[in-house]
Design a protein around this motif. Structure first.
Motif, mmCIF file in Angstrom:
data_model
loop_
_atom_site.group_PDB
_atom_site.id
_atom_site.type_symbol
_atom_site.label_atom_id
_atom_site.label_comp_id
_atom_site.label_asym_id
_atom_site.label_seq_id
_atom_site.Cartn_x
_atom_site.Cartn_y
_atom_site.Cartn_z
ATOM 1 N N ARG A 163 44.210 52.797 48.275
ATOM 2 C CA ARG A 163 44.859 51.846 47.370
ATOM 3 C C ARG A 163 46.093 52.487 46.730
ATOM 4 O O ARG A 163 46.052 53.580 46.214
ATOM 5 N N SER A 164 47.210 51.734 46.758
ATOM 6 C CA SER A 164 48.449 52.256 46.179
ATOM 7 C C SER A 164 48.958 51.400 45.014
ATOM 8 O O SER A 164 49.882 51.799 44.321
ATOM 9 N N HIS A 165 48.344 50.214 44.810
ATOM 10 C CA HIS A 165 48.766 49.328 43.722
ATOM 11 C C HIS A 165 47.642 48.344 43.410
ATOM 12 O O HIS A 165 46.703 48.188 44.183
ATOM 13 N N TYR A 166 47.771 47.685 42.264
ATOM 14 C CA TYR A 166 46.813 46.648 41.900
ATOM 15 C C TYR A 166 47.072 45.410 42.744
ATOM 16 O O TYR A 166 48.215 45.058 43.004
ATOM 17 N N GLU A 167 46.008 44.745 43.169
ATOM 18 C CA GLU A 167 46.131 43.508 43.928
ATOM 19 C C GLU A 167 45.438 42.390 43.149
ATOM 20 O O GLU A 167 44.238 42.447 42.912
ATOM 21 N N LEU A 168 46.216 41.391 42.741
ATOM 22 C CA LEU A 168 45.690 40.268 41.985
ATOM 23 C C LEU A 168 46.158 38.960 42.596
ATOM 24 O O LEU A 168 47.273 38.872 43.103
ATOM 25 N N ASN A 169 45.294 37.962 42.528
ATOM 26 C CA ASN A 169 45.733 36.650 42.982
ATOM 27 C C ASN A 169 46.449 35.943 41.824
ATOM 28 O O ASN A 169 46.532 36.459 40.716
ATOM 29 N N ARG A 170 46.963 34.772 42.075
ATOM 30 C CA ARG A 170 47.761 34.050 41.086
ATOM 31 C C ARG A 170 46.942 33.722 39.829
ATOM 32 O O ARG A 170 47.431 33.837 38.708
ATOM 33 N N ALA A 171 45.688 33.330 40.012
ATOM 34 C CA ALA A 171 44.844 32.990 38.852
ATOM 35 C C ALA A 171 44.613 34.217 37.972
ATOM 36 O O ALA A 171 44.642 34.119 36.737
ATOM 37 N N ASP A 172 44.399 35.372 38.602
ATOM 38 C CA ASP A 172 44.207 36.607 37.832
ATOM 39 C C ASP A 172 45.475 37.008 37.096
ATOM 40 O O ASP A 172 45.414 37.481 35.964
ATOM 41 N N GLU A 173 46.614 36.824 37.729
ATOM 42 C CA GLU A 173 47.886 37.127 37.056
ATOM 43 C C GLU A 173 48.066 36.226 35.832
ATOM 44 O O GLU A 173 48.514 36.695 34.778
ATOM 45 N N ASN A 174 47.698 34.959 35.959
ATOM 46 C CA ASN A 174 47.790 34.049 34.826
ATOM 47 C C ASN A 174 46.843 34.451 33.704
ATOM 48 O O ASN A 174 47.175 34.319 32.520
ATOM 49 N N LEU A 175 45.666 34.963 34.048
ATOM 50 C CA LEU A 175 44.726 35.437 33.041
ATOM 51 C C LEU A 175 45.301 36.633 32.273
ATOM 52 O O LEU A 175 45.135 36.735 31.056
ATOM 53 N N ILE A 176 45.969 37.508 32.979
ATOM 54 C CA ILE A 176 46.579 38.672 32.316
ATOM 55 C C ILE A 176 47.666 38.206 31.353
ATOM 56 O O ILE A 176 47.766 38.699 30.235
ATOM 57 N N ILE A 177 48.445 37.240 31.772
ATOM 58 C CA ILE A 177 49.493 36.699 30.894
ATOM 59 C C ILE A 177 48.856 36.050 29.660
ATOM 60 O O ILE A 177 49.333 36.232 28.540
ATOM 61 N N GLU A 178 47.758 35.337 29.850
ATOM 62 C CA GLU A 178 47.054 34.688 28.740
ATOM 63 C C GLU A 178 46.458 35.715 27.786
ATOM 64 O O GLU A 178 46.414 35.498 26.583
ATOM 65 N N THR A 179 46.030 36.845 28.328
ATOM 66 C CA THR A 179 45.412 37.880 27.515
ATOM 67 C C THR A 179 46.465 38.534 26.666
ATOM 68 O O THR A 179 46.321 38.829 25.553
#
Length: 100
Positions: A84-100
């Motif tokens: 692994r060289s980077h974090y892998e997130l789907n669109r819903a997870d990215e939106n959760l991070i923004i909400e957090t």
């Protein structure tokens, strides 16, 4: 009146500290203080309890799920034997991070 203002400021500082510790824990950031870790863990249990009795938000449980994913990926990133060289997130997870 002055004591009410001072009390409100102190209460506001406490609430900000608790929320900050919880957000750091959700985003798998290293929490340097034991009290911050304790407070974040209490908030996590409170979130799970609220969800269990039906008064919590679904996105709060999704954030806890995301925390587990981020923790696993962070461990893999720090392991030199893992690809692994980077974090892998789907669109819903990215939106959760923004909400957090």
């Amino acid at each position: 009146a002055a004591s009410a203002v001072i009390s409100a400021c102190i209460l506001s500082a406490i609430v900000n500290y608790v929320r900050s510790a919880y957000k750091q824990k959700l985003l798998v950031e290293d929490n340097k203080t034991k009290i911050g870790s304790f407070v974040a863990k209490c908030m996590e249990y409170g979130t799970q309890f609220g969800s269990c009795i039906g008064i919590g938000r679904a996105s709060d449980m999704e954030k806890l799920r995301l925390k587990a994913i981020l923790k696993k990926q962070k461990k893999e990133l720090r392991d030199s034997n893992h690809a692994r060289s980077h974090y892998e997130l789907n669109r819903a997870d990215e939106n959760l991070i923004i909400e957090t």
